[in-house]
Scaffold this active site. Structure first.
Site, mmCIF file in Angstrom:
data_model
loop_
_atom_site.group_PDB
_atom_site.id
_atom_site.type_symbol
_atom_site.label_atom_id
_atom_site.label_comp_id
_atom_site.label_asym_id
_atom_site.label_seq_id
_atom_site.Cartn_x
_atom_site.Cartn_y
_atom_site.Cartn_z
ATOM 1 C CE LYS A 105 -4.375 1.019 0.289
ATOM 2 N NZ LYS A 105 -5.433 0.117 0.022
HETATM 3 N N1 GLU Z 1 -7.428 0.001 -3.491
HETATM 4 C C1 GLU Z 1 -7.942 -1.327 -3.775
HETATM 5 C C2 GLU Z 1 -8.174 -2.198 -2.429
HETATM 6 O O1 GLU Z 1 -7.763 -1.704 -1.337
HETATM 7 C C3 GLU Z 1 -7.523 -2.133 -4.915
HETATM 8 C C4 GLU Z 1 -5.810 -2.302 -4.934
HETATM 9 C C5 GLU Z 1 -5.517 -2.901 -6.325
HETATM 10 O O2 GLU Z 1 -6.384 -3.184 -6.900
HETATM 11 O O3 GLU Z 1 -4.275 -3.009 -6.296
HETATM 12 O O4 GLU Z 1 -8.367 -3.252 -2.539
#
Ligand code: GLU
Length: 422
Positions: A105
């Site tokens: 993240k």
């Molecule tokens: N931000 C989204 C999540 O928390 C998607 C992450 C992604 O597609 O890599 O799942």
């Protein structure tokens, strides 16, 4: 990020799971820390020629199962602990969905509402440059999250490509269609939430048609979930956004509301029979969370359902569209009260599942059509639901613990198979 430390909350759940699974003590220790973290400072020339220095992070929590995957958020409340927690959740989420990724993240502490589009572009490009050594299609693939979008991904992809010397569409997902994005990605999380809600209602023997749903948050997750659930015959009886809440016991006209919100009109101006508008966000959320509904769908921020309001919840089931909306203390109260929670790492996995399809297509320079994308999404997310359900039934644990047992077990197995370097 509220009063709770999300990373501590994620660790508590990991510890609880490790005990139930009798997880190898060394692997457990290894999983309590992120594998790699980068803290960056991002100096930006603002439109008025002044220079602001923003703080950003990219955390790669665990990559035993494959390249890291996870979104980037821009928000004033971003902290290192929050990003670590969300990176850990991505690790479990990808493992529950059984897609070949580790979890990561990223985040930048900033308020996008106070920034111009040019400032946001400069921020995104400099942030991408700062995390460049650790991202890439085979290393770590960012995607949108809170207050980032397709445009953010286009700038990230372009910056990475400029530094490489050729176009590298596989470095991010959630891109615009014109530069290698996929149909179905923009609404994938909401569609996944609908598939999961439908299956959960069936499991708990609550008829889908006419079932009542309250949704906290009406952004990329909540608004699409509302649209798809309405299509299936559910009644959306309440929503909240940062502007307050809208309630209608007969069900809100979701199609009109979507048009209204998407054209940027204020919530307070949405009109219709039996509509109650509550301008005060705290009051609106309190009202929403205590509604006597079939489904409560938190689809906003972390730590919304806490020990302070868990006893007021009257919903029959909770489906977590947001990441970490329920604190561990609230979880315990809900378990005691017999209110099932379909956890984030299962319920909102639709986004990353379709990101995976987009990545595969970018690497292969190939395009699946929208129908194929949605069909595969349905297969993967419902397959994950069935796997979690079977652990829930066999081990007699709540759905979150069941999802963790599945995820941690898969990550642990990958660590064991790969062995220890050097
Ligand atoms: N931000 C989204 C999540 O928390 C998607 C992450 C992604 O597609 O890599 O799942």
């Amino acid at each position: 990020m509220g009063k709770e430390n999300s990373f501590q909350n994620v660790l508590n759940q990991l510890d609880k799971t490790a005990e139930i699974m009798n997880l190898n003590h060394n692997i457990h220790n290894f999983l309590r820390k992120p594998q790699r973290s980068l803290e960056v400072s991002i100096p930006i020339r603002m439109d008025d020629e002044s220079i602001n220095v923003y703080e950003g992070y990219r955390v790669q929590y665990n990559y035993a199962r494959g390249p890291c995957k996870g979104g980037v958020r821009y928000h004033p409340s971003v902290t290192y602990d929050e990003i670590k927690a969300l990176a850990a959740l991505m690790t479990w989420k990808c493992a529950v969905a059984d897609i070949p990724y580790g979890g990561a993240k990223g985040g930048v502490i900033c308020n996008t509402k106070e920034m111009s589009i040019c400032e946001l572009e400069r921020l995104t490009r400099r942030y991408t440059y700062m995390i460049l050594p650790i991202i890439g299609p085979e290393k770590d693939i960012p995607a949108p999250d809170l207050y980032t979008n397709e445009q953010t991904m286009a700038w990230m992809m372009d910056t990475y490509s400029m530094m490489t010397g050729y176009s590298v569409p596989g470095v991010v997902t959630g891109k615009p269609l014109e530069i290698g994005g996929t149909k179905g990605r923009s609404y994938a999380t909401g569609k996944g939430v609908m598939f999961i809600t439908r299956r959960a209602l069936e499991y708990y023997k609550i008829p889908l048609k006419g079932s009542t749903v309250a949704i906290q948050g009406f952004g990329k997750v909540g608004s699409y979930a509302a649209e798809f659930l309405t299509e299936k015959g559910c009644k959306i009886v309440g929503i909240t956004t940062v502007e307050g809440g809208l309630f209608n016991p007969d069900g809100l006209n979701v199609n009109q509301l979507l048009k209204h919100v998407r054209t940027g009109k204020p919530l307070s101006e949405f009109e219709g029979k039996n509509i109650e508008y509550v301008p005060n966000l705290e009051k609106a959320n309190k009202q929403l969370l205590s509604m006597d509904v079939d489904v409560l769908l938190p689809a906003a921020m972390e730590n919304q359902i806490t020990h302070e309001n868990a006893n007021d919840i009257e919903a029959k089931i909770i489906v977590e569209g947001a990441n970490a909306p329920t604190t561990p203390k609230a979880d315990e109260i809900l378990i005691d009260r017999g209110i099932p929670v379909i956890p984030d790492i299962l319920a909102n996995a639709g986004g990353v599942i379709v990101s995976y399809f987009e990545w595969v297509m970018s690497l292969q320079a190939f395009l699946w059509n929208e129908r194929d994308v949605n069909l595969r999404l349905k297969q993967l997310i419902l397959g994950a639901f069935d796997s979690v359900l079977s652990i829930h039934e066999k081990k007699k644990v709540d759905m979150r613990t069941a999802a963790y047992i599945l995820a941690v077990g898969r990550v642990a197995r990958a660590i064991e198979l790969r062995g220890l370097f050097p």
